[in-house]
Design an enzyme around this catalytic site. Structure first.
Site, PDB file in Angstrom:
ATOM      1  CG  HIS A 109      51.813  25.555  44.139  1.00  0.00           C
ATOM      2  ND1 HIS A 109      50.759  25.329  44.999  1.00  0.00           N
ATOM      3  CD2 HIS A 109      52.902  25.740  44.931  1.00  0.00           C
ATOM      4  CE1 HIS A 109      51.185  25.385  46.248  1.00  0.00           C
ATOM      5  NE2 HIS A 109      52.475  25.626  46.232  1.00  0.00           N
ATOM      6  CG  HIS A 154      52.447  33.927  34.078  1.00  0.00           C
ATOM      7  ND1 HIS A 154      51.779  33.784  35.278  1.00  0.00           N
ATOM      8  CD2 HIS A 154      51.555  34.454  33.207  1.00  0.00           C
ATOM      9  CE1 HIS A 154      50.538  34.203  35.130  1.00  0.00           C
ATOM     10  NE2 HIS A 154      50.372  34.620  33.883  1.00  0.00           N
ATOM     11  CB  THR A 223      51.670  32.169  43.270  1.00  0.00           C
ATOM     12  OG1 THR A 223      52.966  32.666  42.909  1.00  0.00           O
ATOM     13  CG2 THR A 223      51.040  31.485  42.066  1.00  0.00           C
TER      14      THR A 223
END
Length: 278
Positions: A109, A154, A223
């Protein structure tokens, strides 16, 4: 045909029939045993950023993803400066980062930078959060006054009691980022490949923006499972990366950002970390 030959003939026929039946029946359990494995593989569902199994579908992929569609404090959000609160939301914050050789993987991802050292922490009031991993999105997930940035990073931290704090920073096109140069040079193109241990250490205090103005709000993971109760600290000023660096990430993940979520009645605080760091 004599009676003895007749009985021998019948016995031979029965033996042949028995063998045929045995072979037929013995093959059925093998087929039945293999079928569930094949069906299990066919039923495995993976979330994505595309239309199929994308953000709108996350909530229906797995019951544990309920918050992705039914949550009230979801991330990312659009931060409108005119609606922020210029006040303290914490008593103190302490960033305790050290130069670290991280592990780099492609998790399917995003590019994920894992930290197993346990030495990089932030303390919010009296609660300590340990850095677990760093990852990146293209384009940015949060927006500032409706504006997107080229990318967003992040820094994900966990506390011992399971709480989560994320420090986010925007990335815009600009000069070459030397602090992240090695990381960018070893980004794996294939998911779940061999993890790469960096040769050089990264000092996160050097990576983050020099200006310590930040936004803070209560949100969620961006997510699945979209867990809420996440403390977000998002730097206002972006860091820079070169066009080549941004394009290198885009060759692996051309789009891996979740759409903006409703703010609802949450407050967004704006302050300078320098006033809080103790």
């Amino acid at each position: 045909m004599s009676r003895v030959k007749y009985y021998l003939f019948l016995l031979s026929v029965q033996i042949v029939i028995a063998i045929i039946v045995y072979v037929s029946l013995s093959s059925v359990p093998m087929e039945l045993e293999e079928a569930p494995v094949e069906n299990k593989e066919a039923q495995q569902v993976y979330w994505t950023y595309s239309e199929e199994n994308g953000p709108k579908e996350w909530v229906s992929i797995d019951p544990s993803y309920y918050a992705c569609g039914g949550g009230y404090e979801q991330s990312p959000i659009n931060i409108e400066k005119e609606s922020i609160w210029e006040e303290r939301s914490f008593e103190k914050i302490h960033l305790d980062y050290h130069p670290t050789k991280f592990i780099v993987v492609n998790n399917g991802h995003t590019i994920e930078v894992r930290d197993s050292s346990g030495e990089n922490t932030i303390t919010i009031d009296d609660q300590k959060f340990t850095l677990v991993q760093i990852h990146f999105h293209l384009p940015s997930e949060h927006k500032l006054n409706g504006q997107s940035f080229n990318m967003e990073g992040h820094l994900v931290h966990h506390s011992e009691d399971g709480k989560i704090a994320v420090i986010g920073f925007f990335i815009k096109e600009g000069k070459l980022n030397n602090d992240l140069a090695e990381l960018w040079s070893v980004m794996p193109y294939e998911m779940n490949g061999q993890p790469y241990e960096m040769n050089q250490s990264i000092d996160l205090l050097e990576v983050l923006p020099d200006d310590l103005d930040v936004f803070q709000y209560s949100g969620s993971l961006t997510t699945p499972p979209c867990t809420e109760g996440v403390t977000w600290i998002l730097f206002e000023d972006p860091i820079e990366m070169s066009v080549v660096q941004i394009e290198a990430f885009a060759k692996i993940y051309s789009q891996n950002n979740r759409p903006i979520q409703p703010l609802n009645d949450r407050k967004i605080y704006h302050f300078n970390l320098e006033e809080y760091i103790q």
